[in-house]
Structures are given as C-alpha cells and as structure tokens.
Design a protein around this motif. Sequence first.
Motif, short mmCIF file in Angstrom:
data_model
loop_
_atom_site.label_atom_id
_atom_site.label_comp_id
_atom_site.label_asym_id
_atom_site.label_seq_id
_atom_site.Cartn_x
_atom_site.Cartn_y
_atom_site.Cartn_z
N SER A 1 7.20 5.71 -5.15
CA SER A 1 8.00 6.73 -5.84
C SER A 1 9.46 6.67 -5.42
CB SER A 1 7.43 8.13 -5.55
OG SER A 1 7.38 8.37 -4.15
N ASN B 1 0.84 -1.20 0.00
CA ASN B 1 0.00 0.00 0.00
C ASN B 1 0.88 1.24 0.00
OD1 ASN B 1 -2.42 -1.54 0.20
ND2 ASN B 1 -2.00 -1.85 2.37
N TYR B 2 1.34 1.65 -1.21
CA TYR B 2 2.29 2.75 -1.29
C TYR B 2 2.42 3.13 -2.75
CZ TYR B 2 6.60 5.37 -0.26
OH TYR B 2 7.55 6.35 -0.12
N ASP B 3 2.85 4.37 -3.03
CA ASP B 3 2.98 4.77 -4.43
C ASP B 3 4.33 4.39 -5.04
OD1 ASP B 3 4.79 6.54 -3.32
OD2 ASP B 3 3.67 8.35 -3.87
#
Length: 512
Positions: free
Chosen positions: A488, A484-486
């Motif tokens: 980047s 659960n994370y983008d």
Amino acid sequence: MEKTNRLVAILEIGSTGIRSLIAEIYDAGEWKFMDRAGKPIALGRDVFTSGQVSRESLLECLTVLQNFRELLQGWGIADEDIHCIATSALRAAKNRDVFVDRVHQETGFNFTVVEGIEENRLMYLAVRFAMKNDVPQFWRASSMIIDVGGGSTEIMLLRRGKMVAAHSIKLGTILIDRQSRLALGSVRSQERYLNETIRNTSEQLNAEMVLSHVRTFVVAGADARLVAALIGREVNENCWVIAREEFVKFAEKVQNYSVDETVQKLHIPFADAEGFVPGILVYKLFLERTAAVHVVVPLVSIREGLLIDMARGVDPELQEDFFSQVIASAVNLGRRFHYDELHNRHVANLCLTLFDELLREHGMSRRERMMLEVAATLHDVGMFIRGSGHQKHGQYIVANSEIFGLHQEELDIIANVIRYHRGDLPSPADIDYIALQKDERILMLKMTSILRVADALDRGHSQHIRSITVEKKSEAILLHAQGNYDFSLERIGLEEKAGLFQDVFGYKVILN
C-alpha cells in the motif's frame, strides 16, 4: 587469415612538451609500436604563472607541430588516424579555445582537451596492459596508482583491482616549484611545502581508503621510469619494479640537487631535469604513507592508454569491467557521505530491471544504463547534509565530485537526475536543467522518470518489494511485485511520483 592493419598516430600536448606515438593496429585488437618522438615546450610554466599560453609558446608549439605534420606525412598516416589530445596545461589555460583553434587553422591538427578524470581512465587502461598478471598483489589487496605531471597529479585508489576513487589534484612539478618559491623563497624548502600539501591530501584519501593498507604502489610518471632504468629490475617488457628502500634512498640522495646538478649527475636533458626532483619527492612522500614494499613502474603513459582504447574498440568484456569500476567509484562516494546503501542499491537494481524490460520504449544505450545506475546509487546521498531538500544537496555533491570514468557533462546529467528524483519537476527557470543540451535534457528526463518509479517502489526504505517483473499493455506498464506485503505504501508512492513516466513514455504505471 591474413591480418589487415593501419597506421595510427597519437599526439599529446602536455605541460612540459609535445610527444607523439606511432603504432600499427591489427584487426584483432593487437598493435605494434613503430616510432616515438618528443620535443620539450615550457607550456605549463606559462599557464601556471600567467594563466594562459603566451604568444611565444604558441608560436613554438606551431613550429613543433608543423614538424610533426611532416613526420606523419612521411609515414603516410591519414588525418582520420591522427588523434590529438592535450592535458593539464591547456585544461587550465584561459585562452585554450583560441589556442586549439589557432593550432587547427595552422596545422590541421584538431586537439581535444581531456579532463583529469578521463586522463585517469586512459592511464588505468595503460597500467593494466603493462602489468598484465605479473603483479598479482595488485588484484589481491589495496593499490594506489599515481602519476605526477607538470600541472597535476592523477591518483587512483583500488581495492583488489576495483576502483575505489579517482582524483585529479592540482599538484604538478611546475606548480610545486612555483608555490614553494612564492611561499618560502627557497628551492630547498620544497619538502616542507610538499609535506604539508600531501598531508592534507592524504587525510582526504584516507576517508576513502586507508593509505597504510596499500600494498601495491604504482607510479606511472616519466620521472619514475627514469629511476627504474637506473635502479629497478624488469618484470616484463612494459613493467619494472624498484625496492621501496632503494627508491627512498634515491629520493633522499637527489632531493638537494639543483637542476644543473640533476642534468650532470643523472645525464638527463635540462627540460626533464627541471621537474625531476619535485616529482620524485611527491612519490616518496606518498610511498611513505603506504605499506608497499615495492614501487611498480609501468613503462606507459596516457598515449598508450588511448592506443589501447582505439585498438580494442568496444570489447564487451573490457567494457563491462570498466562499467563495474565506475559503479564501484560511485558506491565509494556514497559511503563517504554515509548513505543508506541498502536502499540506494535496491533502487538501483529496480531501475536496471525497468531499463532492461523497457529497451524498446526508451532506446537508451549500455553506457546510459550505467549512468542511470550511478544516479540511482547516489540518489539519496544529499541526506548527509539535510533530509529536507536532499535532492538539491545530492545534486551539488555529485556535480562537484569525481567519479572514475565519467566526464563532467555526464556528471551534470546524473546530478540533474538526482535533483529531480523527488519534488518539483524541471522548469525553464531551472538554470542547471536549461544549461543541458536538448538531447541531454531528453536523456535526463528518461532516466529521472525511471528513477522516480523505482524509488517509489521502496518508499519505506524497507525493501518489501524484493523484485519485479514487467508486463506491457497498450496503455499501461504493469509491475508484478514479489514480496510478502500488501504494498500500500508503494502504491501511494507511485501515485505521487509516476506522473513523469507517463508524460515521457505515455504509459501509466500500475503496481499489481
């Protein structure tokens, strides 16, 4: 189905003699001992006094080996079934290469000088075989295996049967005798010298596993086998035990014996008696630092370990257990240097996923998978010294450490992988990189490229990417991340570190 069989022989040149073992190996991985022989040679006294094998000892070894050649011819054993090893004395000899070449020219025997850590591995195999399941405490609590030879003492620390650490220490019966005489001028001062030496060694071992927690004390040396025959009791045909208090009492009784008294009172050959008392004192002093109530004495040596290795070949179950022991030893090394265990183990798991999904692309073996796991497990161990340039500090730590089951050549490859897991890539000016053989450099670059990708996927040391799946395209490797994370930060990391992977394998790495 009728068993097929073959005769094999193992020759070992040790510090105090040359010994042989002849066995019949069956196709089911079973074997039967056929003959044993030995001849005392004062090789270690030469090496640990002058630094090399003397001409007289060389000629004596050649004579003994010629006799062994005749013995093996009588058994009809083919040259390819004769396995020759040498241990601590030749390891330390300045003229060992000349010695090995001369022996080969004169006798046809081709000796391999085994490293201390390989000696540990073979002894571990032999000890496991001897104890079977008849010493259950070995698999339930902390254990110590110790073997005092003429030139070195091999020590293994285990927790519930799993390797914590393995060391080859320059503390052998010949060295003990020489050093105690030089330092204090009396054979009777040996215990004082040993107390100091073993206290210092114990402090180092306590950092890896508290010796006072050791419940099983396993002694694998020839001296202990003699004591077991005198005061021990049989557990099985290959293993005896001695009560702790009986062993200590025996050691205290013999500690003031001269060599002549040892021969007369214990009825053993002079060659065996020379190092007997120092060896027993080393066992006693280490035993007293543990909580063991018995001394376990397997009736085996490095020769039986090599026989087991030969007879069983690549046993998948045994191999996987061995690899797990190697990783356990690496993890313990990392803990000694207070590494970030969550990050390092997570990166190791990501490395293994990449390795398994890209088998066709990299073509590496199962053992090389284990080496990559060790490198990933320890890639940030240099942070203990300093964050800046920690890859170089990690290289130094690993190259100069002992990890159970790994040869020095393998440690050098792993150390280089750690050196280049971040920062600059290898260049012809890098001495440690150029010192590797060509195939080792290629292997190192493959491992390093995978590690750099895996490390980039946990750039923030936060395990945002829990796991990955790998999709192969014609020009790219797509990594599908779960978490659960983008991602980047991880994408930035890949831009910085995935270039080597593209250079080595020809694929661009893309994180989805």
